[in-house]
Design a protein around this motif. Structure first.
Motif, PDB file in Angstrom:
ATOM      1  N   GLN A  95       8.219  17.228  12.617  1.00 22.10           N
ATOM      2  CA  GLN A  95       8.590  18.498  11.997  1.00 22.10           C
ATOM      3  C   GLN A  95       8.324  18.446  10.496  1.00 22.10           C
ATOM      4  N   LEU A  96       7.597  19.417   9.997  1.00 23.87           N
ATOM      5  CA  LEU A  96       7.310  19.476   8.562  1.00 23.87           C
ATOM      6  C   LEU A  96       8.579  19.745   7.766  1.00 23.87           C
ATOM      7  N   PRO A  97       8.646  19.244   6.516  1.00 24.49           N
ATOM      8  CA  PRO A  97       9.790  19.591   5.662  1.00 24.49           C
ATOM      9  C   PRO A  97       9.761  21.064   5.291  1.00 24.49           C
ATOM     10  N   THR A  98      10.908  21.628   4.961  1.00 21.44           N
ATOM     11  CA  THR A  98      10.974  23.013   4.503  1.00 21.44           C
ATOM     12  C   THR A  98      10.308  23.121   3.127  1.00 21.44           C
ATOM     13  N   PRO A  99       9.873  24.315   2.734  1.00 20.76           N
ATOM     14  CA  PRO A  99       9.265  24.471   1.409  1.00 20.76           C
ATOM     15  C   PRO A  99      10.164  23.970   0.276  1.00 20.76           C
ATOM     16  N   GLU A 100      11.491  24.134   0.431  1.00 17.84           N
ATOM     17  CA  GLU A 100      12.426  23.699  -0.612  1.00 17.84           C
ATOM     18  C   GLU A 100      12.445  22.178  -0.740  1.00 17.84           C
ATOM     19  N   LYS A 101      12.326  21.497   0.386  1.00 15.79           N
ATOM     20  CA  LYS A 101      12.394  20.029   0.387  1.00 15.79           C
ATOM     21  C   LYS A 101      11.025  19.370   0.228  1.00 15.79           C
ATOM     22  N   LYS A 102       9.967  20.157   0.354  1.00 16.24           N
ATOM     23  CA  LYS A 102       8.622  19.597   0.393  1.00 16.24           C
ATOM     24  C   LYS A 102       8.238  18.804  -0.859  1.00 16.24           C
ATOM     25  N   PRO A 103       8.484  19.302  -2.093  1.00 17.93           N
ATOM     26  CA  PRO A 103       8.047  18.532  -3.269  1.00 17.93           C
ATOM     27  C   PRO A 103       8.633  17.122  -3.322  1.00 17.93           C
ATOM     28  N   GLU A 104       9.934  16.988  -3.146  1.00 15.39           N
ATOM     29  CA  GLU A 104      10.543  15.667  -3.210  1.00 15.39           C
ATOM     30  C   GLU A 104      10.112  14.801  -2.027  1.00 15.39           C
ATOM     31  N   TYR A 105       9.974  15.427  -0.868  1.00 22.44           N
ATOM     32  CA  TYR A 105       9.531  14.708   0.329  1.00 22.44           C
ATOM     33  C   TYR A 105       8.136  14.110   0.110  1.00 22.44           C
ATOM     34  N   VAL A 106       7.210  14.932  -0.371  1.00 17.11           N
ATOM     35  CA  VAL A 106       5.840  14.476  -0.577  1.00 17.11           C
ATOM     36  C   VAL A 106       5.789  13.404  -1.654  1.00 17.11           C
ATOM     37  N   LYS A 107       6.484  13.634  -2.761  1.00 17.73           N
ATOM     38  CA  LYS A 107       6.496  12.659  -3.855  1.00 17.73           C
ATOM     39  C   LYS A 107       7.016  11.300  -3.384  1.00 17.73           C
ATOM     40  N   THR A 108       8.177  11.304  -2.747  1.00 15.67           N
ATOM     41  CA  THR A 108       8.803  10.052  -2.319  1.00 15.67           C
ATOM     42  C   THR A 108       7.931   9.301  -1.327  1.00 15.67           C
ATOM     43  N   ASN A 109       7.371  10.030  -0.375  1.00 15.12           N
ATOM     44  CA  ASN A 109       6.612   9.364   0.673  1.00 15.12           C
ATOM     45  C   ASN A 109       5.227   8.937   0.232  1.00 15.12           C
ATOM     46  N   PHE A 110       4.622   9.656  -0.700  1.00  8.59           N
ATOM     47  CA  PHE A 110       3.372   9.161  -1.274  1.00  8.59           C
ATOM     48  C   PHE A 110       3.626   7.888  -2.076  1.00  8.59           C
ATOM     49  N   ASP A 111       4.759   7.804  -2.750  1.00  4.38           N
ATOM     50  CA  ASP A 111       5.122   6.556  -3.416  1.00  4.38           C
ATOM     51  C   ASP A 111       5.155   5.408  -2.416  1.00  4.38           C
ATOM     52  N   HIS A 112       5.704   5.669  -1.237  1.00  3.92           N
ATOM     53  CA  HIS A 112       5.841   4.628  -0.219  1.00  3.92           C
ATOM     54  C   HIS A 112       4.494   4.119   0.277  1.00  3.92           C
ATOM     55  N   ILE A 113       3.548   5.040   0.506  1.00  2.86           N
ATOM     56  CA  ILE A 113       2.304   4.636   1.179  1.00  2.86           C
ATOM     57  C   ILE A 113       1.149   4.399   0.215  1.00  2.86           C
ATOM     58  N   ALA A 114       1.417   4.409  -1.083  1.00  2.53           N
ATOM     59  CA  ALA A 114       0.337   4.312  -2.069  1.00  2.53           C
ATOM     60  C   ALA A 114      -0.564   3.100  -1.834  1.00  2.53           C
ATOM     61  N   LYS A 115       0.034   1.980  -1.477  1.00  3.98           N
ATOM     62  CA  LYS A 115      -0.753   0.754  -1.310  1.00  3.98           C
ATOM     63  C   LYS A 115      -1.746   0.848  -0.155  1.00  3.98           C
ATOM     64  N   ALA A 116      -1.470   1.712   0.806  1.00  2.00           N
ATOM     65  CA  ALA A 116      -2.331   1.838   1.981  1.00  2.00           C
ATOM     66  C   ALA A 116      -3.249   3.047   1.929  1.00  2.00           C
ATOM     67  N   TYR A 117      -3.115   3.882   0.911  1.00  2.00           N
ATOM     68  CA  TYR A 117      -3.742   5.200   0.931  1.00  2.00           C
ATOM     69  C   TYR A 117      -5.266   5.136   0.902  1.00  2.00           C
ATOM     70  N   ASP A 118      -5.843   4.288   0.077  1.00  2.00           N
ATOM     71  CA  ASP A 118      -7.305   4.219  -0.003  1.00  2.00           C
ATOM     72  C   ASP A 118      -7.915   3.755   1.308  1.00  2.00           C
ATOM     73  N   ARG A 119      -7.360   2.712   1.893  1.00  2.00           N
ATOM     74  CA  ARG A 119      -7.894   2.228   3.170  1.00  2.00           C
ATOM     75  C   ARG A 119      -7.684   3.253   4.281  1.00  2.00           C
ATOM     76  N   PHE A 120      -6.553   3.944   4.227  1.00  2.00           N
ATOM     77  CA  PHE A 120      -6.291   5.006   5.211  1.00  2.00           C
ATOM     78  C   PHE A 120      -7.363   6.084   5.127  1.00  2.00           C
ATOM     79  N   ASN A 121      -7.715   6.510   3.933  1.00  2.07           N
ATOM     80  CA  ASN A 121      -8.754   7.525   3.764  1.00  2.07           C
ATOM     81  C   ASN A 121     -10.102   7.032   4.276  1.00  2.07           C
TER      82      ASN A 121
END
Length: 241
Positions: free
Chosen positions: A5-31
């Motif tokens: 389930q996608l986050p609500t528009p109100e929660k989306k900015p913090e959700y995206v920020k926090t979770n991109f912080d989490h996966i940053a180390k894997a992001y280039d290889r994932f792409n």
């Protein structure tokens, strides 16, 4: 599709920020894995398109720059005097810094693509965005900010997901995007993480290529056109202020 389930528009900015912080180390290889390295070619297309659209580029801004793939490409263009890469994930920016180094014409800043208050009206020649527009909580607000800071005649180039054309390939594309792509993320990251489910599911609320073109025209851009990659799996839009 799975039950994510996608986050609500109100929660989306913090959700995206926090979770991109989490996966940053894997992001280039994932792409690399999920696009079979094609994202590199698409990002090169942005640079070639920019050269053709704005021969006199001096100042460029790369929004939602992530680990700096597009920012680094812009920094290697000799005609550009100043490049800013902006992202609201500190961890993503730390990887961008490692990739780009300390080039004298590059700044990496923490910021929000929907609030470009640090940039003056009519001040940027080129604004790019790679797979970031669908992550903002208010797409039109973001596009209006982009239009505000672009100089008259300046160009916005956006690369993101699209809708697969032709229709008979859509089932295969959706199966790959929603079922296989997250597995690549889990394998690279080392365990399951919901951000790898978010990334494909975020496409469900993002406009298709024709609709985004229409939105860009409606808010005042001109000469808006797009190019499909791999039958529309990815799409590059170009819009002039």
């Amino acid at each position: 599709m799975n039950q994510y389930q996608l986050p609500t528009p109100e929660k989306k900015p913090e959700y995206v920020k926090t979770n991109f912080d989490h996966i940053a180390k894997a992001y280039d290889r994932f792409n690399d894995w999920n696009s079979f390295f094609l994202h590199r070619k698409w990002k090169n297309w942005i640079i070639e398109k920019a050269k053709r659209e704005i021969p006199d580029i001096k100042i460029a801004l790369d929004l939602c720059c992530g680990t700096g793939d597009i920012t680094s490409r812009l920094s290697r263009m000799p005609e550009i005097l100043e490049v800013t890469g902006l992202d609201f994930s500190e961890n993503m920016l730390s990887f961008a810094k490692q990739k780009i180094g300390e080039g004298k014409n590059v700044k990496l800043v923490l910021g929000d693509a929907m609030n470009l208050a640090d940039f003056k009206n009519d001040s940027i020649d080129l604004i790019t965005m790679g797979f970031g527009l669908r992550n903002v909580s208010d797409l039109k607000k973001c596009l209006l900010e982009i239009k505000r800071v672009l100089r008259p005649g300046g160009v916005f180039i956006n690369l993101d997901v699209g809708r697969v054309r032709p229709f008979f390939l859509k089932w295969f594309a959706d199966f790959y995007f929603f079922q296989i792509v997250p597995i690549f993320g889990y394998l690279i990251y080392g365990k399951k993480h919901e951000m790898f489910d978010y990334l494909p599911h975020s496409s469900t609320t993002y406009p298709d290529q024709e609709t985004l073109q229409k939105i860009l025209f409606e808010i005042g851009f001109s000469e808006v056109h797009f190019q499909n990659f791999v039958f529309g799996n990815a799409v590059g839009h170009v819009a002039r202020k």
